[in-house]
Structures are given as C-alpha cells and as structure tokens.
Design a protein around this motif. Structure first.
Motif, PDB file in Angstrom:
ATOM      1  N   LEU A 145     -37.930  33.523   3.051  1.00  0.00           N
ATOM      2  CA  LEU A 145     -38.998  35.263   2.536  1.00  0.00           C
ATOM      3  C   LEU A 145     -38.605  36.016   3.180  1.00  0.00           C
ATOM      4  CD1 LEU A 145     -41.679  35.937   2.087  1.00  0.00           C
ATOM      5  CD2 LEU A 145     -42.804  35.992   4.098  1.00  0.00           C
ATOM      6  N   PRO A 146     -37.355  36.223   4.458  1.00  0.00           N
ATOM      7  CA  PRO A 146     -36.358  37.677   5.074  1.00  0.00           C
ATOM      8  C   PRO A 146     -36.114  37.661   3.431  1.00  0.00           C
ATOM      9  CG  PRO A 146     -36.728  35.619   6.594  1.00  0.00           C
ATOM     10  CD  PRO A 146     -37.710  35.423   5.490  1.00  0.00           C
ATOM     11  N   ALA A 147     -35.548  36.907   2.399  1.00  0.00           N
ATOM     12  CA  ALA A 147     -34.464  37.017   1.831  1.00  0.00           C
ATOM     13  C   ALA A 147     -34.861  38.144   0.575  1.00  0.00           C
ATOM     14  CB  ALA A 147     -33.600  35.735   0.982  1.00  0.00           C
ATOM     15  N   LEU A 148     -36.017  37.610   0.497  1.00  0.00           N
ATOM     16  CA  LEU A 148     -36.826  38.079  -0.230  1.00  0.00           C
ATOM     17  C   LEU A 148     -37.777  39.174  -0.221  1.00  0.00           C
ATOM     18  CD1 LEU A 148     -39.156  34.524  -2.017  1.00  0.00           C
ATOM     19  CD2 LEU A 148     -37.588  35.605  -2.782  1.00  0.00           C
ATOM     20  N   ALA A 190     -36.199  41.627   1.978  1.00  0.00           N
ATOM     21  CA  ALA A 190     -34.591  42.424   2.546  1.00  0.00           C
ATOM     22  C   ALA A 190     -34.763  42.628  -0.004  1.00  0.00           C
ATOM     23  CB  ALA A 190     -33.938  41.541   2.299  1.00  0.00           C
ATOM     24  N   ALA A 191     -34.921  42.005  -0.973  1.00  0.00           N
ATOM     25  CA  ALA A 191     -34.404  42.647  -1.929  1.00  0.00           C
ATOM     26  C   ALA A 191     -35.667  43.313  -2.704  1.00  0.00           C
ATOM     27  CB  ALA A 191     -34.557  41.489  -3.196  1.00  0.00           C
ATOM     28  N   LEU A 210     -35.609  36.919  -9.081  1.00  0.00           N
ATOM     29  CA  LEU A 210     -35.002  36.006  -7.848  1.00  0.00           C
ATOM     30  C   LEU A 210     -35.629  35.139  -6.414  1.00  0.00           C
ATOM     31  CD1 LEU A 210     -34.560  38.308  -4.993  1.00  0.00           C
ATOM     32  CD2 LEU A 210     -36.618  39.116  -4.947  1.00  0.00           C
ATOM     33  N   LEU A 211     -37.024  34.608  -7.012  1.00  0.00           N
ATOM     34  CA  LEU A 211     -37.381  33.944  -6.380  1.00  0.00           C
ATOM     35  C   LEU A 211     -36.145  32.404  -7.044  1.00  0.00           C
ATOM     36  CD1 LEU A 211     -39.816  32.396  -4.759  1.00  0.00           C
ATOM     37  CD2 LEU A 211     -41.119  32.119  -6.184  1.00  0.00           C
ATOM     38  N   ASP A 212     -36.085  32.030  -7.583  1.00  0.00           N
ATOM     39  CA  ASP A 212     -35.868  30.705  -8.574  1.00  0.00           C
ATOM     40  C   ASP A 212     -34.224  31.514  -7.726  1.00  0.00           C
ATOM     41  OD1 ASP A 212     -38.382  30.116  -9.254  1.00  0.00           O
ATOM     42  OD2 ASP A 212     -37.296  30.074 -11.026  1.00  0.00           O
ATOM     43  N   ARG A 213     -33.121  32.455  -7.755  1.00  0.00           N
ATOM     44  CA  ARG A 213     -31.920  32.461  -7.537  1.00  0.00           C
ATOM     45  C   ARG A 213     -32.390  32.185  -5.847  1.00  0.00           C
ATOM     46  NH1 ARG A 213     -29.386  35.918  -4.850  1.00  0.00           N
ATOM     47  NH2 ARG A 213     -31.436  38.325  -5.434  1.00  0.00           N
TER      48      ARG A 213
END
Length: 404
Positions: free
Chosen positions: A61-64, A66-67, A105-108
């Motif tokens: 979740l943090p990567a999502l 942060a994007a 984004l999510l799938d990547r």
C-alpha cells in the motif's frame, strides 16, 4: 522435473497477488502475462475496505500512496427521491482510508513486488495451451514469448488468473456452479478537476452513476443501466448515451460531473451476467475473474481478486505443508463461495435497475452487511504464510507434478 512449483497465467491484480504471496513463501513461481508492463485495463478502480486491508498486510500500500493515489475517507449516496446520505469512514487497523489506484499503477506495483520476492515475470508472453500427462492432469503451459517462439513451462500447479475469457478455465472444462441472469452495461471516462474527495454513488431512473477519485487529479466517472437500454441509447452515439444516463441520476451528481474539466475518451463495458466456476482440479486452480465474476455495479471486483489471491495461496501452501492438496483447494472454494454469496445476490438485484428509493436503500444496507462480514473474516486471519521450509533457497521441491 518441473521448471516451477506454480505457473500463474495472468499478471494483473489476481495473478500478481497470488504470485507475490507464493514467492514470498519460498515457492518457485512464474507469471506469464501477455500485455506489456505498465499497461492499462478496463476497471472502476475502487477498492473496498477488505481490499485495502490486503494491500496493507502485504506491505504494498505505501507504494500506491507514494505514487499519488488519493485517500478516500467518505462515501456519498444520492437516491432517486433526491435525498442524499454522507458516510465518513472510520480508520481501522491496516485501513486508514480507501483507495482507487489506476490499474497501470496497481498491477505494476503488485507484479514488481512479486518479482522482488523471486517470481519470474514474463511480460509479452501469451499462453497458447496446457501441458498434460496421459491421465489429463495439467503439467504446465505452452506459451509464446515476444519472439513468437513456442515453449513449454512445466509446473506442479497452473493457476488461471486470466480473466473472464480464461484459457485455463476453458481448456480444463472448469464447471460453472452458478450463473446470474442480470448484468450492467457501463460507460466511463476520466474527468479532471472535479470537486470530489470521496466515492459518490448515485441511483436514478433505471440508471446509476459513480464518481471515483483516482490518480493524477482525475475522477473515474461511470454511468450504467441494463444492456438492452444501453444498446438503444448508443444508437445515437456513445457521447449522447453517456449524457442521457447522466441526466437520469440525481442532479447533484450530474451537475458535479459537468462542473469539471474536459472529459477523456469514453470506454465501455457491454455487460456480462455473473458466474461461479469450480476453481480447482488435477494440477490447476483458478483465481480472480477466471473463477468468479460479479457485475461491477457494486465495485467489488478488485477486492474479490485480492481476497481470493490470499485464500488460494494459503490453500496451496497448506497442501505443500502436509495436508491433502485437494482438500486444501476444496477449502479455498468453500471459503470463497461463503464470502461471496450474499454480495452476489445483492448485486444481482441491483442489476435489475427496477428499484425505487426505499428498494435501493435496502439493497445498499445488505451490501454493507456482506462487506462487513468479509472484513471481519479477513481481519481475524493470521498474517500471510511465512516462508516454507524446503530445499536450497527455501524452495520446496515436489518430487513430481502429482504432489500438488
């Protein structure tokens, strides 16, 4: 000798999540995805509480966030009689807000996390068939890579995460256990600069709409109705059909949409009745839309995909740890179906588009109850399975494909 413990056909949300969890547990995993990395796909994007809980538990979740995926902390409902209801979301462990990331984004993020855990991710690779032994057990897949050459990928278990048109489901003859009769046809587009911070669901005269804040300052705006009505409206053009359906929902929502910036290209979904397939057999299993599809009107498909990825991965690992693989996969099916049944029934009713204000309120209460039961079940579970103790590099090595 198998090339892999698990070959996952499809690297979108369901497949990437399954690969991530199994690779983190120490299995040798391959992901075969025909689309390029970072490509988009049809989606309403909205994650419900159970889906966010899964992403939080998996530490992706943090990567999502942060994007730039905006937090959603409220839901507004607009009913046919003009009444509105505002619900503020209370934070809970692992879920400080809801999120609706764009699929590219999510799938990547998910597939990169799977690769970081040790999975071999093969983009631009189309699965063309299944490998079998003389008894019909699935032993892996035949696939064509970017160079067009066919190759075999052997695996103890082949997981079909390849969507509604699943090749794995088709070639294994996965039995359909139940099928709905109703469906929604949707049109959606991305609109910039809307004054929307939370999810907005609107219900009108035989039509519905949703506003879903997503990345890059855009809101996914969808309108929906029955497939028959949509076909009639689209005879006058897609843009006209979008506007006519927007006019059919409460003005508080349609006026908000028209106050925003220019809308992007309109995308469509013609509708498909929901179904449930038997999700396993000798050497194969199904996850995501390949095994279970529910109409997108209740915006729960992504949450289903993440939930079932964890349920399936737990079943696969339980089978390796010593219990009967078939019994473990049967348990996966039972849990999936138990958690899905109530919301599937509600979704079928919503898809009739014959509700009045009292009727849709009742259906929404039933949907909320079903989602709460799912969150309760997931919250009570242990964290994702730790690494399996096996041979070198922590990889368990089944002695033959018949061991899974």
């Amino acid at each position: 000798m198998n090339d892999y413990d698990v070959a996952v056909v499809g690297g979108r949300a369901a497949g990437a999540s399954t690969a991530l969890l199994l690779a983190r547990a120490g299995l040798r995993v391959a992901v075969l995805e025909r689309s390029p990395v970072g490509s988009d796909t049809v989606s309403t994007h909205a994650l419900m509480r159970a889906g966010v809980l899964q992403l939080s538990r998996w530490e992706v979740l943090p990567a999502l966030v942060a994007a730039g995926t905006p937090p959603v902390r409220s839901i507004d409902f607009a009913h046919p009689d003009g009444a509105t209801a505002h619900v503020s979301l209370r934070p809970s462990p692992g879920v400080d807000a809801l999120y609706a990331p764009r699929r590219h984004l999510l799938d990547r993020v998910l597939v990169e996390a799977a690769a970081a855990a040790g999975a071999d991710v093969l983009h631009g690779t189309s699965v063309t068939g299944l490998l079998r032994d003389d008894d019909g057990r699935v032993l892996g897949v035949r696939a064509a890579g970017p160079d067009g050459r066919d190759a075999g990928v052997r695996a103890a278990l082949t997981v079909g995460a390849d969507g509604v048109g699943s090749l794995v489901a088709r070639e294994t003859g996965a039995r359909t256990l139940g099928r709905g009769t109703e469906a929604s046809a949707l049109l959606y587009r991305y609109v910039s600069d809307l004054p929307v911070r939370g999810y907005v669901w609107a219900y009108g005269d035989g039509a519905a709409a949703g506003l879903i804040p997503t990345n890059a300052g855009e809101t996914c705006v969808f309108v929906s109705t029955t497939p028959a009505r949509m076909r009639t409206l689209r005879r006058e053009g897609t843009a006209g059909a979008f506007e006519r359906l927007l006019d059919a929902v409460p003005a508080t929502v349609s006026d908000t949409v028209r106050s925003g910036g220019a809308g992007g290209r309109i995308h469509g979904w013609r509708g498909l009745p929901g179904y449930v397939r038997r999700p396993y057999g000798p050497g194969w299993a199904l996850v995501g839309d390949a095994g279970y599809f529910r109409d997108p009107i209740t915006t729960h498909g992504l949450t289903d995909a993440l939930r079932d990825a964890e349920l399936l991965s737990e079943a696969v690992l339980a089978g390796i740890d010593g219990s009967s693989p078939e019994a473990a996969l049967a348990g996966y099916q039972l849990t999936r179906d138990r958690l899905s049944h109530a919301l599937a029934a509600v979704t079928e009713s919503v898809c009739r588009y014959d509700w009045d204000s009292d009727g849709i309120r009742t259906l929404l209460r039933r949907a909320s109850s079903a989602m709460s039961d799912e969150v309760e079940h997931l919250s009570a579970r242990l964290p994702p399975h730790p690494a399996v103790v096996g041979t070198s590099r922590g990889h368990p090595r089944p002695s033959s494909s018949r061991d899974t």
